[in-house]
Structure formats: C-alpha cells, structure tokens
Design a protein around this motif. Structure first.
Motif, PDB file in Angstrom:
ATOM      1  N   THR A  31       0.830  -1.203   0.000  1.00 11.85           N
ATOM      2  CA  THR A  31       0.000   0.000   0.000  1.00 11.85           C
ATOM      3  C   THR A  31       0.868   1.258   0.000  1.00 11.85           C
ATOM      4  O   THR A  31       2.077   1.218   0.235  1.00 11.85           O
ATOM      5  CB  THR A  31      -0.914   0.012   1.237  1.00 11.85           C
ATOM      6  OG1 THR A  31      -0.091   0.127   2.410  1.00 11.85           O
ATOM      7  CG2 THR A  31      -1.732  -1.263   1.324  1.00 11.85           C
ATOM      8  N   ASP A  32       0.213   2.391  -0.266  1.00 16.97           N
ATOM      9  CA  ASP A  32       0.933   3.664  -0.274  1.00 16.97           C
ATOM     10  C   ASP A  32       1.522   3.969   1.099  1.00 16.97           C
ATOM     11  O   ASP A  32       2.636   4.500   1.205  1.00 16.97           O
ATOM     12  CB  ASP A  32      -0.017   4.793  -0.691  1.00 16.97           C
ATOM     13  CG  ASP A  32      -0.416   4.700  -2.158  1.00 16.97           C
ATOM     14  OD1 ASP A  32       0.316   4.017  -2.923  1.00 16.97           O
ATOM     15  OD2 ASP A  32      -1.445   5.289  -2.530  1.00 16.97           O
ATOM     16  N   GLN A  72       2.495   1.779   3.342  1.00 18.66           N
ATOM     17  CA  GLN A  72       3.649   0.907   3.553  1.00 18.66           C
ATOM     18  C   GLN A  72       4.870   1.415   2.800  1.00 18.66           C
ATOM     19  O   GLN A  72       6.003   1.294   3.269  1.00 18.66           O
ATOM     20  CB  GLN A  72       3.298  -0.522   3.134  1.00 18.66           C
ATOM     21  CG  GLN A  72       2.303  -1.205   4.060  1.00 18.66           C
ATOM     22  CD  GLN A  72       1.866  -2.554   3.547  1.00 18.66           C
ATOM     23  OE1 GLN A  72       2.420  -3.096   2.609  1.00 18.66           O
ATOM     24  NE2 GLN A  72       0.844  -3.119   4.177  1.00 18.66           N
ATOM     25  N   LYS A  73       4.659   1.986   1.627  1.00 24.87           N
ATOM     26  CA  LYS A  73       5.766   2.601   0.877  1.00 24.87           C
ATOM     27  C   LYS A  73       6.325   3.793   1.659  1.00 24.87           C
ATOM     28  O   LYS A  73       7.533   4.045   1.644  1.00 24.87           O
ATOM     29  CB  LYS A  73       5.287   3.050  -0.502  1.00 24.87           C
ATOM     30  CG  LYS A  73       4.924   1.905  -1.437  1.00 24.87           C
ATOM     31  CD  LYS A  73       4.386   2.423  -2.763  1.00 24.87           C
ATOM     32  CE  LYS A  73       3.983   1.264  -3.683  1.00 24.87           C
ATOM     33  NZ  LYS A  73       3.386   1.750  -4.949  1.00 24.87           N
ATOM     34  N   ASN A  75      -4.726   3.941  12.995  1.00 23.35           N
ATOM     35  CA  ASN A  75      -4.166   2.949  12.076  1.00 23.35           C
ATOM     36  C   ASN A  75      -2.771   2.537  12.523  1.00 23.35           C
ATOM     37  O   ASN A  75      -1.878   3.372  12.641  1.00 23.35           O
ATOM     38  CB  ASN A  75      -4.099   3.522  10.654  1.00 23.35           C
ATOM     39  CG  ASN A  75      -5.468   3.925  10.131  1.00 23.35           C
ATOM     40  OD1 ASN A  75      -6.424   3.175  10.270  1.00 23.35           O
ATOM     41  ND2 ASN A  75      -5.558   5.112   9.544  1.00 23.35           N
TER      42      ASN A  75
END
Length: 671
Positions: free
Chosen positions: A2-3, A5-6, A60
């Motif tokens: 995911t963005d 995680q990047k 989150n």
C-alpha cells in the motif's frame, strides 16, 4: 504494498540514500552537494514521520513483514515494521533532532576536510536508529542495534589522526560488545524457547515462558531473558558499570555528541526495554535489577559532573545521570514515564550539546570552562538558549524536563518493588546534584569574571581539544573577544529551545494518562506504575504549581543557589573545599577508578593471556615444535643418512648384495 507501507519504507531509506550519495560521490558533488542530499534525506524522513504520526493518531497501526531473508524450519528471519504510537514517537524525535544536527553541522564542520564523510556518517547513523525503532522482530532490532554501534565507532574516531579519538572509539566498541553479548544471549533464549523472533508471537507466549525454567539450573527463564536483554541496554544506554565509554565519546565532533546523547544510540536501550514491557512485567527480579542499576547511575554519575572542567564532559555526565532516571522509571514499571523523559530529554540535551559547541566555536575551540566567563554579552542567543536548556534539565516547573522528571520521582515514591527505597533516595538527591553541576557550568561559562584572552598554561591537558590538529591555536588570543555563531548554528538552538520549554506541558496528559501508547506498553495489574500519579493529576498547570511546594523543587533551587554562591559570589570556596577533601576529589576525578580497574583486570588480563598464547602457543608450540622442530628432525635424519652417501660404487654394490641376501633370507624363513 500500500501507499502507507511505501511511506514506511521511505523513512529509513531516505537518510540511507543521502548517506550513500555523500559517501561514494562526495568528491563529485562537493561540500554543498553533500549537505544538501543528506539534509534532504532526513527532511523527507521527518515529513514522512509526521504523516505517519497523523495516520497512527487516526487509529491505524501496522505490524507486518517487508522482506523474508531466510527460513530455517519454523523460524523465520524477516525485515518488518511495527508502526504504533511508541514507534512513531521515536521516529519523530530521531528525525527532528537529526535534522537539527545536520543543519548545525554546516556551520560547525565548515572548514573540516572530512566534511562529506561526516555528513555520510550521521545520515547512516540516522538510518540505523530508524531501522531499530521501526522493527517488529528481534533480527531487525539486532541489525539496527549493531549498526548504531558500528557507526558510532566511525563517528567517535572521526578525527582518526588523534590517538585519543582512536582510543575512545575502540573503547566504545569493546564495551558495547560486552553488553551485546548479553543481548544476543537473550535473543537466543527467546528463539530457543519461543520458536519465533517476531515481537507479537513472542509476547503472546510470555505467560507460558514465565512458567519455564532454564534446564536443570532452576533459574526462571523469563528472568534470565530479561536480565540478558537489559545487559544489552546497559551497554547501549551506558549504565553502571558499562558506562565508561560514554564520556570518552566526547572525542568526536560536537554534532555527533549531540546525536549520540540525545536521540540515538543511548536511547536505544531505554526504548528496547519499554518495547519488551510484556516480558519484563513478568519478572520482579529483573525489574529490581533494572531499578538498582538505574538509581546508582543517576546519582553517582551526577557526582562526576561536579568536578569536570571540560564543557562537553559536564553535559556528557548529565546524560549518564538522566539515562539513570529513565532506567529507574523502567524498573518501577513506569515505562511511559521513561519514554516521556526520553523524548523531553532528547530536545533539551541536544540543545545543551549544540549550545556547548556554539560556545566552543566562539571561544576558538577552547573547551575549558575555567577560561570562559561573561560570555552572555557576546553570545546572547547561545546564552539564552543555554539557560532554557539548563532549566529544563534541572526540572524547573513548567519546563519540559519538570513534567517528565517529576513523574519519575512520583512513580518511584509510590513503588513497592525491592530497591524502591534506595532508588527514591538516589533520584531525589540527584535533583540537587543535577541543579548544582548544571548551573556551575552555566555560571562559569556565561557569567562572572571574563577569563578568556589570557595565558592558561596550568589548564592545558585538563580538556581535550576539539580540533584534530595539535598545532592549531586554541583559545582566544589576548585582546580577542568571543562572537556569536552563524545562523546555521543558532537556528537549531532556537528550534530545539521551543520544545525544551513547551513539549512537556502539552503532551504529559496524553502520553502518561491518556492511554496514548495503547497496547505498545504493558503494565501488570500488580504493579503501581504511574497509577497513583494519575489519580492526583489535575492538569499540567496544576502539576507545575504543586511542584513549587515539593522537595525536588527546593532541592533544585538550593543547587542553583549554591552554584551561584560558589562560582559567582565566592569563587575561592570551591578551591578551598577541594584542598580540604582532596581524597574525595581524587576519587571523583578518577571516575571511581572504573577505567583503572578495567585497564588492570580486563585489558591487563587480555594482554597477559595474549602474551601467554604468543610465547607458549605461537613461539613454543607452533614456531618451536611444529615448524622449527620439524626442520631440526629432518636435519638430524639427513646428518645420519649422509654418512652412508660416500659416492663410491663398490660400497653401493656391496650394500645391494647385503640387502638382497637379507631379503632372501627373510623370504625363505617366512616360507
């Protein structure tokens, strides 16, 4: 992937990219290019950390692998991230303080020939610490743990032309290896008994591990694991007796002193124990061990700060003492208090170190406080920010250090764990000691008689020069005056002074009592922790006003007043006290003889063992018996054999006939 995680990956990889570019292509991109790419890398990491912080605030969290390095049976060796409130707080502190240090370095290292190399090292240091705090497993934790140790070796010995710097970085490396052995044993026990290196999987088995013993020894497994892990923390976070490397780390340039002492390396041990709270909460023996070690460090390292004359070493011993306070908080299960003090301490300690570096620049690289005095008129920004940092350090009400330090003292006061009484005595008396040596430094540097621009031959050798070249002129020449440092030096001081004053006031409620850390920190139901302080907490303003009536405040005030009296009003008294109590002063000046003991017992024992192995193993057995002995045997055989090698043909024929006769006789007898 995911963005988000990047974005997690970007935080450690951005400083790493800057480090690689500055290190490998430093000559090509030049000095400006080196500081631009490294500062940009750390800035990207800081901005990404802010975005991740906002995401975590929204509820989150992330715990998962990024890359599997190896699989051995059921044991998986992975690179992974654990992003939760504890992690993101450390990410913000590390990246912000590192960013300030990077900017400050532009001015401080301006004329140093190793400019690009230094920027490469400090960015690599930042990457290593980020990998450590973001890890979700013991493999990556150990990688970051060792990486910060390795880079600290490079940074402490940055001026490798100086023998003292080489001695200091080797000392730091070896002492940390002692602690790391214990740390590795703890990880090995976890892998052997839990069958996993993942935090979540190990913590899930914590209750089961608490019921096990180590083979036939009868030792509780959980106690052995926690003590081994804490021995690692004793090395990294410089707790007695593995503290001896930290004062000598002052041999490195001042920016790295600030980075090591404020946001990286020394805080790694505190963070690790807080992260391992689900394990430590199951062993009161381990917690008592942590508590006593921390209390001893907090008080007795503070005493050493009183006799230091090198401005950086005073700040270094204050770091040792404050690390002791954090460790005490860990020992009484006030993990959030320890991490809270870690955060506030990072800002005001970075401020004090960078302010000390600013003074050193203004004093033309003279670090001896006895050659200073009256600098407030010439360096107003450095003077005022140093005052704010000193007030935060001594825990003056409404300053950030007050909220974190007072919380620790209250937690110790409420604790019932064995050793709590001793710890309360140490941390309470430590308040007076901290105030005294902090304002001793402040008054000697910024107030009183101007002592610079004179010949100070008697003081040479009492402090270490900041420049690598021994023929460089140190100190102000007669008639010279100090000067304020450039904006690249003073701007970080101002930016660090703001959180040093305010951050405690605005974050204490959420961090200590608002459940901000969530499940990241675990406190057992039978441990008091900060629960009693929480019951009496009515807001940061009320806490500060109440602090004006407590013993720690009056002890701090007494320390400041005594420092003013001794070093401004009656500067003759300290010298008289030193003469009167020369024996005590000698013990303090020799740092309780820890270095001497290590030199005689460990270094001397190693040399004795080395001499034995060399003389017996190498010279006698290998060279003497194996190599030279073989040659002697061959020579002896050759000397006997040469007697029958005459060169006469009839003798050879006669020998052949005799030989055939003996052979035939032997053959027929067998038949």
């Amino acid at each position: 992937m995911t963005d988000m995680q990047k974005l997690y990956l970007l935080v450690p990889l951005a400083p790493l990219a800057g480090s690689i570019i500055a290190g490998l292509f430093g000559k090509a991109i030049g000095r400006t290019g080196a500081h631009v790419v490294t500062i940009l890398g750390v800035l990207i990491a800081f901005v990404a950390s802010v975005v991740i912080y906002q995401d975590v605030q929204a509820g989150n969290v992330f715990d998962g692998p990024v890359y599997t390095w190896m699989q051995s049976g059921n044991l998986s060796f992975e690179i992974g991230f654990l992003i939760d409130p504890l992690t993101v707080m450390m990410m913000l502190v590390v990246t912000f303080v590192s960013l300030m240090v990077h900017i400050y370095t532009i001015g401080y290292m301006h004329d140093d020939p190793g400019y690009q190399r230094f920027f490469s090292y400090i960015s690599l240091f930042t990457f290593s610490m980020l990998m450590l705090v973001m890890s979700n497993n013991f493999l990556q934790l150990f990688f970051g743990w060792e990486a910060v140790g390795l880079v600290s070796y490079l940074l402490i010995g940055f001026w490798y032309e100086r023998p003292t710097a080489i001695y200091a970085n080797l000392k730091a490396f070896l002492v940390n290896r002692v602690g790391d052995l214990g740390f590795l044993l703890g990880i090995g026990l976890i892998a052997a008994y839990a069958g996993s290196l993942n935090y979540a999987e190990v913590f899930a088995q914590a209750e089961h591990l608490a019921t096990l013993q180590m083979g036939e020894t009868g030792w509780a497994l959980i106690t052995a694991i926690c003590i081994c892990l804490f021995i690692g923390a004793m090395g990294k976070s410089a707790q007695v007796p593995l503290h001896v490397w930290l004062p000598d780390s002052m041999e490195g340039p001042t920016p790295i002193s600030a980075l090591i002492h404020a946001a990286t390396m020394v805080t790694a041990g505190i963070f690790m124990v807080a992260r391992m709270s689900p394990l430590f909460e199951l062993s009161d023996v381990a917690l008592s061990f942590v508590l006593v070690i921390g209390a001893t460090t907090a008080l007795f390292m503070g005493f050493l700060g009183i006799v230091q004359n090198d401005i950086k070493r005073v700040v270094a011993y204050s770091t040792l003492s404050q690390l002791g306070y954090m460790t005490v908080a860990l020992g009484v299960s006030a993990y959030s208090g320890a991490v809270f003090h870690l955060m506030t301490h990072a800002f005001f300690k970075a401020l004090l170190f960078l302010a000390a570096g600013s003074v050193i620049i203004g004093m033309h690289h003279d670090q001896d406080m006895r050659n200073m005095g009256g600098l407030w008129k010439y360096m107003p920004i450095t003077w005022f920010t140093s005052l704010l940092g000193s007030l935060a350090l001594i825990g003056f009400p409404f300053f950030s250090g007050f909220y974190s330090k007072d919380s620790i003292i209250e937690a110790v006061h409420a604790a019932t764990i064995p050793g709590a009484g001793y710890a309360l005595f140490c941390v309470t008396l430590g308040v007076f000691v901290t105030a005294f040596y902090s304002f001793r430094m402040y008054f000697m540097v910024f107030h009183g008689q101007e002592r610079f621009g004179k010949n100070h031959h008697d003081h040479h050798g009492d402090h270490d020069d900041e420049e690598p070249s021994s023929d460089h002129h140190h100190g102000l020449a007669p008639g010279q005056k100090p000067h304020e440092t450039p904006w690249v030096v003073t701007a970080p001081l101002v930016l660090l002074a703001i959180p040093s004053v305010l951050i405690g006031y605005f974050t204490i409620d959420s961090m200590l009592f608002g459940g901000w850390f969530g499940n990241a920190i675990h406190v057992a139901a039978n441990h008091v922790g900060l629960s009693q302080l929480e019951a009496n907490f009515h807001g940061p303003a009320a806490m500060a006003l109440h602090g004006l009536q407590t013993a720690p405040f009056w002890l701090a005030l007494a320390g400041v007043a005594l420092a003013w009296f001794f070093y401004i009003k009656r500067p003759d008294i300290p010298a008289a006290i030193q003469r009167r109590f020369q024996a005590v002063h000698t013990v303090l000046e020799n740092k309780y003889y820890f270095d001497r003991f290590n030199e005689i017992v460990f270094a001397g024992g190693a040399r004795l063992l080395g001499d034995g192995l060399w003389k017996v193993g190498d010279r006698a057995l290998i060279d003497g018996a194996a190599v030279n002995g073989t040659a002697r045997v061959i020579g002896w055989v050759a000397q006997i054999t040469r007697l029958v090698q005459t060169g006469h043909l009839y003798q050879y024929a006669f020998a052949m006939i005799i030989g055939v006769f003996v052979l035939l006789t032997f053959w027929f007898n067998l038949g």
